[in-house]
Design a protein around this motif. Structure first.
Motif, short mmCIF file in Angstrom:
data_model
loop_
_atom_site.label_atom_id
_atom_site.label_comp_id
_atom_site.label_asym_id
_atom_site.label_seq_id
_atom_site.Cartn_x
_atom_site.Cartn_y
_atom_site.Cartn_z
N TYR A 49 -8.03 5.16 -6.65
CA TYR A 49 -7.48 5.70 -4.88
C TYR A 49 -8.63 5.47 -4.05
O TYR A 49 -9.44 5.53 -4.41
CB TYR A 49 -7.03 6.53 -5.03
CG TYR A 49 -6.06 7.19 -5.81
CD1 TYR A 49 -4.22 6.35 -5.67
CD2 TYR A 49 -5.87 7.62 -7.12
CE1 TYR A 49 -3.54 6.43 -6.45
CE2 TYR A 49 -5.15 8.09 -7.56
CZ TYR A 49 -3.68 7.42 -7.67
OH TYR A 49 -2.06 8.02 -8.54
N LYS A 50 -8.32 5.33 -2.39
CA LYS A 50 -8.62 5.47 -2.04
C LYS A 50 -8.33 6.60 -1.16
O LYS A 50 -7.63 6.68 -1.02
CB LYS A 50 -8.65 3.75 -1.06
CG LYS A 50 -9.33 2.42 -0.89
CD LYS A 50 -8.75 1.52 -0.55
CE LYS A 50 -9.32 0.35 -0.92
NZ LYS A 50 -8.60 -1.37 -0.54
N VAL A 51 -9.49 7.39 -0.30
CA VAL A 51 -9.28 8.45 -0.02
C VAL A 51 -10.13 8.27 1.03
O VAL A 51 -10.97 8.29 2.10
CB VAL A 51 -9.76 9.68 -0.87
CG1 VAL A 51 -10.14 10.94 -0.82
CG2 VAL A 51 -9.56 9.14 -2.33
N LEU A 52 -9.17 9.32 2.08
CA LEU A 52 -9.24 9.41 3.77
C LEU A 52 -9.24 10.59 3.68
O LEU A 52 -8.11 11.21 3.52
CB LEU A 52 -7.78 8.51 4.94
CG LEU A 52 -8.64 7.13 4.33
CD1 LEU A 52 -7.47 6.48 5.24
CD2 LEU A 52 -9.13 6.52 4.53
N LYS A 71 1.05 -1.42 -0.12
CA LYS A 71 -0.52 -0.06 0.08
C LYS A 71 0.99 1.11 0.25
O LYS A 71 1.59 1.46 0.48
CB LYS A 71 -0.95 0.09 1.32
CG LYS A 71 -1.94 -0.99 1.51
CD LYS A 71 -2.49 -0.73 2.79
CE LYS A 71 -4.36 -2.01 2.43
NZ LYS A 71 -5.13 -1.91 1.24
N HIS A 126 0.57 5.39 0.30
CA HIS A 126 0.03 6.59 0.57
C HIS A 126 0.44 7.83 0.84
O HIS A 126 2.00 7.70 0.89
CB HIS A 126 -0.53 6.23 1.78
CG HIS A 126 0.05 6.67 3.53
ND1 HIS A 126 1.38 5.35 3.39
CD2 HIS A 126 0.69 7.19 3.97
CE1 HIS A 126 1.95 5.79 4.54
NE2 HIS A 126 1.70 7.29 4.49
N ARG A 170 -3.69 3.51 -2.23
CA ARG A 170 -3.76 2.82 -2.89
C ARG A 170 -2.66 1.21 -3.21
O ARG A 170 -1.40 1.86 -3.25
CB ARG A 170 -2.90 3.73 -4.41
CG ARG A 170 -2.79 2.80 -5.61
CD ARG A 170 -4.01 3.42 -7.28
NE ARG A 170 -4.51 2.83 -8.45
CZ ARG A 170 -4.43 2.85 -9.99
NH1 ARG A 170 -4.24 4.43 -9.90
NH2 ARG A 170 -4.93 2.44 -10.09
N ASP A 171 -3.40 0.57 -3.27
CA ASP A 171 -2.33 -0.44 -3.39
C ASP A 171 -1.27 -0.80 -4.53
O ASP A 171 -2.10 -1.04 -6.05
CB ASP A 171 -3.10 -2.23 -3.58
CG ASP A 171 -4.55 -2.52 -1.87
OD1 ASP A 171 -3.55 -2.05 -1.25
OD2 ASP A 171 -5.35 -2.27 -2.37
N SER A 180 -11.16 8.88 -6.39
CA SER A 180 -11.72 7.23 -6.45
C SER A 180 -12.23 6.51 -8.07
O SER A 180 -12.15 5.48 -7.96
CB SER A 180 -13.24 7.38 -6.09
OG SER A 180 -12.72 7.42 -4.94
#
Length: 93
Positions: free
Chosen positions: A41-44, A2, A4, A61-62, A37
């Motif tokens: 991507y995953k967004v926090l 992962k 980030h 992102r993986d 997204s």
């Protein structure tokens, strides 16, 4: 693996914006998250807000394989590209 990248709210720009800060529509962060997204991507978003804006946004992102190092800059490039299109490129650093 992962990868980030965290983008923090740029308070020095916000102080200089003054009343112009109020012209940033509240949905602009949602649009930023949606666009990231769509790129996979995953967004926090930070739970702490300043004047309606999250104090930080983390993009995750993986990645697999030998090219992981190359993709660490890809996250920043994608984030910069999207924020530039939305007109908030100086808001996060």
């Amino acid at each position: 693996m992962k990868m980030h990248q965290q983008f923090d709210l740029n308070f020095s720009v916000m102080k200089g914006m003054g009343r112009d800060l109020l012209t940033i529509p509240p949905f602009i962060i949602e649009e930023l998250v949606t666009n990231l997204s769509r790129k996979g991507y995953k967004v926090l978003q930070s739970s702490a807000y300043f004047m309606g804006l999250p104090q930080s946004i983390t993009v995750v992102r993986d990645f697999t394989g030998p090219f992981v190092g190359k993709f660490s800059t890809k996250i920043r490039e994608d984030f910069t590209s999207i924020t530039k299109n939305l007109g908030i490129e100086k808001l996060f650093e």
